[in-house]
Scaffold this active site. Structure first.
Site, PDB file in Angstrom:
ATOM      1  N   SER A 176       0.847  -1.223   0.030  1.00  0.00           N
ATOM      2  CA  SER A 176       0.049   0.157   0.069  1.00  0.00           C
ATOM      3  C   SER A 176       0.721   1.289   0.054  1.00  0.00           C
ATOM      4  CB  SER A 176      -0.924   0.079   1.113  1.00  0.00           C
ATOM      5  OG  SER A 176      -0.348   0.091   2.343  1.00  0.00           O
ATOM      6  N   ASP A 417      -3.292   6.922  12.086  1.00  0.00           N
ATOM      7  CA  ASP A 417      -2.514   6.145  10.966  1.00  0.00           C
ATOM      8  C   ASP A 417      -1.068   6.866  10.649  1.00  0.00           C
ATOM      9  OD1 ASP A 417      -1.243   5.161   8.572  1.00  0.00           O
ATOM     10  OD2 ASP A 417      -2.791   5.099   7.259  1.00  0.00           O
ATOM     11  N   HIS A 420       0.735   5.308   6.583  1.00  0.00           N
ATOM     12  CA  HIS A 420       0.502   5.868   5.193  1.00  0.00           C
ATOM     13  C   HIS A 420       0.918   7.417   5.192  1.00  0.00           C
ATOM     14  CE1 HIS A 420      -1.831   2.089   5.533  1.00  0.00           C
ATOM     15  NE2 HIS A 420      -1.116   1.975   4.326  1.00  0.00           N
TER      16      HIS A 420
END
Ligand SMILES: *[C@@H]1O[C@H](CO)[C@@H](O)[C@H](O)[C@H]1NC(C)=O
Ligand SMILES: *[C@@H]1O[C@H](CO)[C@@H](O)[C@H](O)[C@H]1NC(C)=O
Ligand SMILES: *[C@@H]1O[C@H](CO)[C@@H](O)[C@H](O)[C@H]1NC(C)=O
Ligand SMILES: *[C@@H]1O[C@H](CO)[C@@H](O)[C@H](O)[C@H]1NC(C)=O
Ligand SMILES: *[C@@H]1O[C@H](CO)[C@@H](O)[C@H](O)[C@H]1NC(C)=O
Ligand SMILES: *[C@@H]1O[C@H](CO)[C@@H](O)[C@H](O)[C@H]1NC(C)=O
Ligand SMILES: *[C@@H]1O[C@H](CO)[C@@H](O)[C@H](O)[C@H]1NC(C)=O
Length: 438
Positions: A176, A417, A420
């Site tokens: 990702s 998060d 990312h």
């Protein structure tokens, strides 16, 4: 809840486990979400042909020998240390003329040149990375330029990049984080192509962006563990028991063959505990269980063998992107604090900063392998520069698909998060580096 957070170390293992589950969930949900975005995109462009193949989820029985999320091991034994025979020749290639190490430098605030595009203008933006859209109040994270010590990076120029890509296929292969870099590349490139001259094909394991007038594609292939694995379905991953075929890159490599520029990454998926190995000559379904680092090294060796046998550096350019750092523990850059990347607004200034999430043994192993392939693989060593960017992660400013409890909401660090990266942001500069070396 706040008090509980402050109760110190005793809760760390628990928090770590919760965080691990969270990471897997966000990865999982993001895949699904991404498919939806593309499905919409697909409808918009009226390109219906690929829909059937795209969204039918394969459930090949294991008897075919192909790993999928239903694959299991009959039994598991300890890894005995078997390695594939290395085809890699010691590389005689001279050091490239690196008069300046562009990976060593500092972040400079520059709200004139950065961001390189607007978040809301990019039709390919992912809800996982669109931080402004999801309420991030501070926007300085979009305004940092990377300034190498002793030289300048080539200025980003979309038209010039398209000229380099004319008639070519550029493919990002990985997890990702690599997909974030691919989305960044689409956002950096798409504005100079008129709407009717571009299209995106949401073919599950391989998503292809096409620019007609340049006869060029910018593609993303989901291959989080490089070699064949039971996590190769980009929508429905197997999360609990990761099984790889350490001696087979074939499932993915069949796509690499005709690509002109390949950009690989792999790291995060190896860091979630031991991995099961199912060798191709194993007939009884007996797996070996290996530690993360051993398993990743086997996969990298297999990848290196493929590169050695298949890459002619005059025809194909290959890049490997080093590990993307995480910012899970604020005590690592500000001792005495108990947070993470949440509420961080500026980069770290200490040029020696290195977080515990970036495993040095893994870096050493990767360096060892890619150094032997110096004439065929160029390393994009983004780890140190991205270490500084504790402010660059979405934290709570992204779409979350699972609902959060009142307790979580009261404590934003608990679901931030910090893995990312927001776009526009850090991955744009990784792409600027790619542009620099093309
Ligand atoms: C998609 O699947 C449907 C039914 O499964 C079928 O009728 C249709 O022809 C298929 N379309 C394509 C483009 O293959
Ligand atoms: C850039 O930043 C400076 C200093 O923070 C500010 O005065 C200026 O208005 C900003 N310019 C733009 C275009 O945002
Ligand atoms: C972003 O949008 C603003 C106005 O909304 C515009 O002034 C600016 O030039 C745009 N920036 C880029 C990089 O397109
Ligand atoms: C970008 O590159 C194109 C083609 O190489 C050139 O014509 C143009 O002037 C460049 N733009 C900038 C802002 O440098
Ligand atoms: C388009 O690019 C492909 C390679 O990606 C090449 O095989 C093909 O001949 C090109 N077509 C044209 C019309 O240039
Ligand atoms: C597990 O073992 C049985 C019997 O030895 C065999 O028939 C089966 O194919 C094995 N399973 C796998 C996944 O190899
Ligand atoms: C990347 O750079 C770091 C220093 O920042 C170095 O220690 C490491 O070996 C490099 N990795 C590779 C794969 O070259």
């Amino acid at each position: 809840m706040i008090q509980r957070w402050h109760k110190k170390k005793t809760h760390l293992p628990f928090i770590a486990i919760v965080f691990f589950l969270f990471v897997l969930c966000t990865i999982f949900y993001n895949e699904r979400r991404f498919q939806e975005i593309h499905r919409k995109e697909n409808r918009k462009t009226g390109d219906q042909n690929d829909v059937n193949t795209t969204f039918s989820i394969k459930s090949t029985p294991s008897s075919s020998g192909i790993l999928d999320r239903f694959s299991t091991c009959n039994s598991t034994v300890k890894y005995k240390g078997q390695k594939a025979e290395s085809l890699v020749q010691t590389d005689e290639q001279e050091e490239m003329d690196d008069y300046c190490n562009v990976f060593s430098g500092r972040w400079v605030f520059d709200n004139i040149s950065f961001p390189l595009y607007n978040e809301s203008d990019c039709p390919y933006m992912s809800d996982q990375l669109a931080c402004r859209k999801h309420g991030r109040p501070d926007l300085m994270y979009q305004n940092w330029r990377w300034q190498p010590h002793g030289c300048n990076l080539k200025r980003w120029n979309a038209t010039e990049m398209w000229d380099k890509l004319r008639g070519k296929r550029l493919m990002f292969v990985g997890d990702s984080l690599n997909r974030g870099q691919w989305i960044s590349m689409l956002c950096l490139l798409e504005s100079v192509i008129p709407a009717e001259k571009k299209s995106i094909t949401p073919n599950a394991p391989l998503t292809i962006f096409r620019a007609e007038e340049y006869n060029a594609t910018v593609e993303f292939q989901w291959a989080p563990l490089i070699v064949e694995s039971n996590s190769d379905d980009p929508v429905n991953h197997r999360l609990d028991e990761r099984i790889i075929r350490p001696d087979s890159v074939l499932r993915h490599a069949s796509e690499w063959e005709h690509v002109d520029i390949l950009v690989f990454n792999s790291y995060l998926w190896w860091r979630q505990g031991p991995v099961k190995l199912l060798w191709s000559n194993e007939k009884n379904g007996v797996c070996e269980e290996a530690e993360s680092l051993d398993a990743m090294e086997l996969a990298m060796d297999e990848w290196a063998n493929w590169i050695e046998s298949n890459v002619n550096p005059l025809k194909k350019k290959v890049f490997f992107v080093t590990m993307s750092p995480t910012h899970l523990w604020s005590r690592e850059w500000e001792p005495g604090t108990e947070g993470n990347c949440y509420n961080e607004k500026t980069p770290i200034k200490d040029e020696n900063y290195w977080g515990s999430g970036s495993d040095l043994a893994t870096m050493g192993m990767v360096a060892n392998i890619v150094n032997k392939l110096k004439s065929k693989v160029r390393v994009l060593n983004i780890t140190q520069m991205s270490e500084y960017r504790k402010d660059g992660h979405p934290s709570i400013y992204r779409k979350f698909w699972e609902s959060r409890s009142a307790e979580q909401l009261a404590n934003p660090t608990s679901y931030s998060d910090c893995i990312h990266w927001c776009l526009p942001g850090v991955p744009d500069v990784w792409n600027q580096l790619l542009f620099h070396f093309l």
